[in-house]
Design an enzyme around this catalytic site. Sequence first.
Site, PDB file in Angstrom:
ATOM      1  N   SER A 114       0.806  -1.216   0.000  1.00  0.00           N
ATOM      2  CA  SER A 114       0.000   0.000   0.000  1.00  0.00           C
ATOM      3  C   SER A 114       0.838   1.264   0.000  1.00  0.00           C
ATOM      4  O   SER A 114       0.342   2.332  -0.321  1.00  0.00           O
ATOM      5  CB  SER A 114      -0.927   0.028   1.224  1.00  0.00           C
ATOM      6  OG  SER A 114      -0.162  -0.008   2.414  1.00  0.00           O
ATOM      7  N   CYS A 115       2.100   1.151   0.359  1.00  0.00           N
ATOM      8  CA  CYS A 115       2.957   2.339   0.433  1.00  0.00           C
ATOM      9  C   CYS A 115       4.318   2.006  -0.129  1.00  0.00           C
ATOM     10  O   CYS A 115       4.997   1.129   0.373  1.00  0.00           O
ATOM     11  CB  CYS A 115       3.092   2.820   1.875  1.00  0.00           C
ATOM     12  SG  CYS A 115       4.291   4.161   2.075  1.00  0.00           S
ATOM     13  N   GLY A 116       4.718   2.714  -1.151  1.00  0.00           N
ATOM     14  CA  GLY A 116       5.991   2.424  -1.786  1.00  0.00           C
ATOM     15  C   GLY A 116       7.135   3.254  -1.267  1.00  0.00           C
ATOM     16  O   GLY A 116       8.273   3.070  -1.685  1.00  0.00           O
TER      17      GLY A 116
END
Length: 282
Positions: free
Chosen positions: A114-116
């Site tokens: 969900s978060c890079g």
Amino acid sequence: MGRVTERRKVIRVRDGAVSTRPDTLVAEEPLEIRLNGKPLAITMRTPGDDFALAAGFLVSEGVLAERGDLQNIVYCAGATVDGSNTYNVVDVRTAPGVRIPDITLERNVYTTSSCGLCGKASLDAVRTTARWPIADTPPVRVAPELLAGLPDRLRASQRVFDRTGGLHAAALFTEDGELVDVREDVGRHNAVDKLVGRALQNGDLPLSRSVLLVSGRASFELAQKAVMAGIPVLAAVSAPSSLAVDLAAETGLTLVGFLRGTSMNVYAGEDRVALRAAAVQG
């Protein structure tokens, strides 16, 4: 590798009736990306297109810009204690002369589905410099009617989503609406990296006449990936973030959100969308 989906037993409850049946789930596994033998990033991804994912990630990090920058990508054997190959570690080797950023703890990246950018130590580490300024590219004009038809075409190409319901997708279209490529992944940023990495491997960067469509929201990170690949138009079926809009305005990126049916919001770069002038009101 056949690891895109997995089967699990599920207890199904429908209108009070209880039954047991197998269910198809999207696979999620860690991928460690090494750069010239040194650990650089770990991302949670759906296995498949791992080499393209690694290459696209390095485009967004400003390391790779053209096919000639890449020497090769290999899976690392002996990645486990017993020496077996998990196919979860890749090593990207750059060509001689390619400038490599300082790989320190501040630059190392841990990403999730969900978060890079969760592991970036500072905002300075988040921003990278584009090789192909979008504002300097030849003008691209897309009709709202063309944009409106893209989400259905993307959805129709999501083969794994049909079986699992648990994947994001990203697609590249030409300015005339021709579908060029579609990639799916449990992480929307990974899907975009897979698209960009394929383009790098095929020698197609910059993607200066392309439209990038993503199945979810448009975050700052996705806007930056579009900018780093030279993509002038980013469209999303959901909302953009404020920082994504700021980056789009700063770089000249056309950013479209809430692309649903014939409705859409144009947040930046409206000059590339062929709007009827009489319909545009303050």
